[in-house]
Motif scaffolding. Sequence first.
Motif, short mmCIF file in Angstrom:
data_model
loop_
_atom_site.label_atom_id
_atom_site.label_comp_id
_atom_site.label_asym_id
_atom_site.label_seq_id
_atom_site.Cartn_x
_atom_site.Cartn_y
_atom_site.Cartn_z
N GLU A 119 0.84 -1.19 0.00
CA GLU A 119 0.00 0.00 0.00
C GLU A 119 0.88 1.25 0.00
OE1 GLU A 119 -2.73 -0.02 3.27
OE2 GLU A 119 -3.43 -2.07 2.88
N LEU A 120 0.42 2.24 -0.69
CA LEU A 120 1.10 3.54 -0.68
C LEU A 120 0.38 4.48 0.27
CD1 LEU A 120 1.88 4.07 -4.48
CD2 LEU A 120 3.54 3.77 -2.64
N PRO A 121 1.10 5.40 0.92
CA PRO A 121 2.53 5.67 0.76
C PRO A 121 3.44 4.88 1.69
CG PRO A 121 1.57 7.34 2.16
CD PRO A 121 0.43 6.41 1.77
N GLN A 122 2.84 4.13 2.65
CA GLN A 122 3.66 3.54 3.70
C GLN A 122 4.63 2.47 3.19
OE1 GLN A 122 0.33 3.51 3.35
NE2 GLN A 122 -0.66 1.92 4.59
N ASP A 123 4.33 1.84 2.07
CA ASP A 123 5.19 0.77 1.57
C ASP A 123 6.06 1.21 0.39
OD1 ASP A 123 4.19 -1.06 3.40
OD2 ASP A 123 2.54 -1.65 2.09
N ALA A 124 6.26 2.50 0.22
CA ALA A 124 6.95 2.99 -0.98
C ALA A 124 8.33 2.36 -1.16
CB ALA A 124 7.08 4.51 -0.93
N PHE A 125 9.12 2.34 -0.10
CA PHE A 125 10.48 1.82 -0.25
C PHE A 125 10.49 0.31 -0.41
CE2 PHE A 125 11.64 5.85 2.12
CZ PHE A 125 12.10 6.48 0.98
N ALA A 126 9.51 -0.39 0.18
CA ALA A 126 9.39 -1.83 -0.04
C ALA A 126 9.04 -2.11 -1.50
CB ALA A 126 8.31 -2.41 0.87
N ILE A 127 8.19 -1.26 -2.08
CA ILE A 127 7.82 -1.41 -3.49
C ILE A 127 9.04 -1.19 -4.38
CG2 ILE A 127 6.41 -0.45 -5.36
CD1 ILE A 127 4.28 0.20 -3.21
N PHE A 128 9.87 -0.20 -4.04
CA PHE A 128 11.11 0.03 -4.79
C PHE A 128 11.95 -1.25 -4.82
CE2 PHE A 128 11.03 4.81 -4.40
CZ PHE A 128 11.25 5.06 -5.74
N LYS A 129 12.06 -1.92 -3.68
CA LYS A 129 12.88 -3.14 -3.61
C LYS A 129 12.30 -4.22 -4.51
CE LYS A 129 15.01 -2.72 0.97
NZ LYS A 129 15.18 -3.37 2.29
#
Length: 419
Positions: free
Chosen positions: A70-80
């Motif tokens: 979920e965005l925005p809380q998982d933004a950096f996990a999504i990048f990975k």
Amino acid sequence: MDTIQTPSVETLMTKAVVDLAKDDRFLAHLPTESSRIEGQGHYRLAKIFYDKADFEKAEEHFLMALARTELPQDAFAIFKIYGFLIRIYSESLNEKEAMKYIQLSSELLDQTVAALPSLNAEYFYNAAVVNTYKGEFSEAHKNFNQAYRKAQTENEPELMAKSLYAMATNAYQMKNFQDTINHLNQLNELLNILKKGYLKGSMHLLWGNALRELGDYSSSLPQYDLAMKLLHSKRCWNMHNYVLLNKGISLKKMGEFSKALMLFGLAQNSLDDEYFKRLEQLIMMEVEDVNDSSVDLYLDRHNRVIHEKALGVIDFKHRFVLLEILFLLAQTPGTYYNKEDLAKMIWKDEYNPLIHDKLIYTSISRLRKLIEPKGIKRQYILRGKDGYTFNPRVNARFHKENEVVKQKNIANIEISSPV
């Protein structure tokens, strides 16, 4: 008596990951939504398969993890997750899917800027990664440096380590090989504290490649051995064949053709050719370059070395004129060059017998002493009434400069680079 059903390895791994996701200490760092907890389990399982070089299952679980973010809380996990998928698609030469996730990474970066209260180290690191995907290496260099400085301020040693490795990779991409080694020296000191085996294995692989580009082939070999040892200790197999390939390339440049072919063969026989298509092509290129066991003389002009099958490696780094004579003759076997030709093409002068007769005779004599095996007279350079020529019966092979670099590399990333 009923037969006892033994659970599969994948079932046990999945259960272990789900159990970890339910652990109270793990939950303390996660939102309580069950779908996102499942997503964390799929991500960890995907990473295990990625390390084991099972890219089919890794892709499956990364996509399932991605669906539960979920965005925005998982933004950096999504990048990975995007980063892992881009590496998988790049390696399998699936350009369409790779470019899709590169575009999504770029869009996510813009969204992250708006959501963050301030730009932290992780943001700059991911910004630099996106720059790398696009081939913007100078801009990536600035952002990786910023990520490293921010990580120091924020006391994020693992991100410091990743940033140092990324800076080393960036320098390698820009052919600043000594800078690559300088960054790796810094990284090595940090990893002696952090004990990150996978990253350290990647570091030694890159270190070996940088030394090889600098022409220090013998020093590159222990680096590949260290990489292999560390990766095996961590049960990471996705880079195994890349280490074999690169060690083989160093051996090839040293003229150790049989050893190089053995390593290329080991890599070729143990790879998954459905997902490791890029690696398969790289190996085939190298095999084609050295598969003729009858090579008498292997010439590497770029690094100013040759390998003679009986004498081994001969260094021409401080013998520029002799190397130029050898390459002039070897490029056109059977073609004779007289004194006038040699004076003009090697010394850029008009022929003057008072100057050039002795100079040419002395240079050819020195060259013959270097490359002619003892007991065999004038095997390579022949003299006739029309001048000097390279023996057309000799099997000489020229190193294909930068051939591997020219091979397609989607998104400018390697499997070995940490996400």
